[in-house]
Design a protein around this motif. Structure first.
Motif, PDB file in Angstrom:
ATOM      1  N   GLU A 278     -68.575 -50.737 -63.894  1.00 32.76           N
ATOM      2  CA  GLU A 278     -68.901 -49.384 -64.339  1.00 32.76           C
ATOM      3  C   GLU A 278     -68.517 -48.341 -63.288  1.00 32.76           C
ATOM      4  N   GLU A 279     -68.743 -48.652 -62.002  1.00 38.24           N
ATOM      5  CA  GLU A 279     -68.389 -47.711 -60.936  1.00 38.24           C
ATOM      6  C   GLU A 279     -66.883 -47.466 -60.880  1.00 38.24           C
TER       7      GLU A 279
ATOM      8  N   SER B 279     -65.199 -48.942 -69.412  1.00 41.47           N
ATOM      9  CA  SER B 279     -65.552 -50.165 -68.676  1.00 41.47           C
ATOM     10  C   SER B 279     -65.164 -51.425 -69.450  1.00 41.47           C
ATOM     11  N   GLN B 280     -65.189 -51.364 -70.779  1.00 40.39           N
ATOM     12  CA  GLN B 280     -64.777 -52.525 -71.579  1.00 40.39           C
ATOM     13  C   GLN B 280     -63.295 -52.831 -71.375  1.00 40.39           C
ATOM     14  N   ASN B 281     -62.479 -51.792 -71.263  1.00 39.68           N
ATOM     15  CA  ASN B 281     -61.047 -52.007 -71.002  1.00 39.68           C
ATOM     16  C   ASN B 281     -60.840 -52.623 -69.625  1.00 39.68           C
TER      17      ASN B 281
ATOM     18  N   ARG C 282     -62.899 -54.458 -68.017  1.00 41.18           N
ATOM     19  CA  ARG C 282     -63.343 -55.854 -68.128  1.00 41.18           C
ATOM     20  C   ARG C 282     -62.229 -56.714 -68.735  1.00 41.18           C
ATOM     21  N   LYS C 283     -61.563 -56.209 -69.765  1.00 43.66           N
ATOM     22  CA  LYS C 283     -60.462 -56.943 -70.398  1.00 43.66           C
ATOM     23  C   LYS C 283     -59.302 -57.125 -69.420  1.00 43.66           C
ATOM     24  N   TYR C 284     -59.018 -56.112 -68.619  1.00 44.81           N
ATOM     25  CA  TYR C 284     -57.949 -56.236 -67.618  1.00 44.81           C
ATOM     26  C   TYR C 284     -58.299 -57.325 -66.613  1.00 44.81           C
ATOM     27  N   GLU C 285     -59.531 -57.291 -66.115  1.00 48.01           N
ATOM     28  CA  GLU C 285     -59.956 -58.283 -65.127  1.00 48.01           C
ATOM     29  C   GLU C 285     -59.913 -59.704 -65.676  1.00 48.01           C
TER      30      GLU C 285
ATOM     31  N   ILE D  19     -56.568 -47.152 -61.381  1.00 51.76           N
ATOM     32  CA  ILE D  19     -57.435 -48.166 -60.772  1.00 51.76           C
ATOM     33  C   ILE D  19     -57.232 -48.194 -59.262  1.00 51.76           C
ATOM     34  N   ALA D  20     -55.982 -48.133 -58.821  1.00 44.94           N
ATOM     35  CA  ALA D  20     -55.698 -48.110 -57.384  1.00 44.94           C
ATOM     36  C   ALA D  20     -56.365 -46.897 -56.732  1.00 44.94           C
TER      37      ALA D  20
END
Length: 80
Positions: free
Chosen positions: A33-34, A43-45, A47-50, A64-65
């Motif tokens: 979330e942070e 945050s769901q996106n 999570r999907k990336y991770e 993200i960077a």
């Protein structure tokens, strides 16, 4: 007859990048979330990336960077 919709397979690179993003996030002690808030993404996106379930655009990599306070090239360096 109904057609089955096949899910698009995510390239191995995206899976490894997602793992790397998660590793960086955990090392910095940050929640999904942070980082999502700082990167201005859902945050769901993130999570999907991770989890390697979704490909991301270059613009998303940059966001993200920036949220991590690192360069895009550093984000994409898996050998560290």
């Amino acid at each position: 007859m109904s057609k089955r919709i096949r899910k698009k397979e995510v390239p191995e690179f995206c899976i490894e990048l997602g793992k790397h993003i998660r590793t960086i996030r955990l090392k910095k002690g940050l929640s999904i979330e942070e980082i999502a808030y700082k990167a201005e993404i859902d945050s769901q996106n993130l999570r999907k990336y991770e989890l390697g379930k979704q490909e991301m655009k270059v613009s998303m990599l940059k966001r993200i960077a920036n949220a991590f306070g690192i360069s895009t090239s550093k984000l994409m360096s898996f050998d560290e």
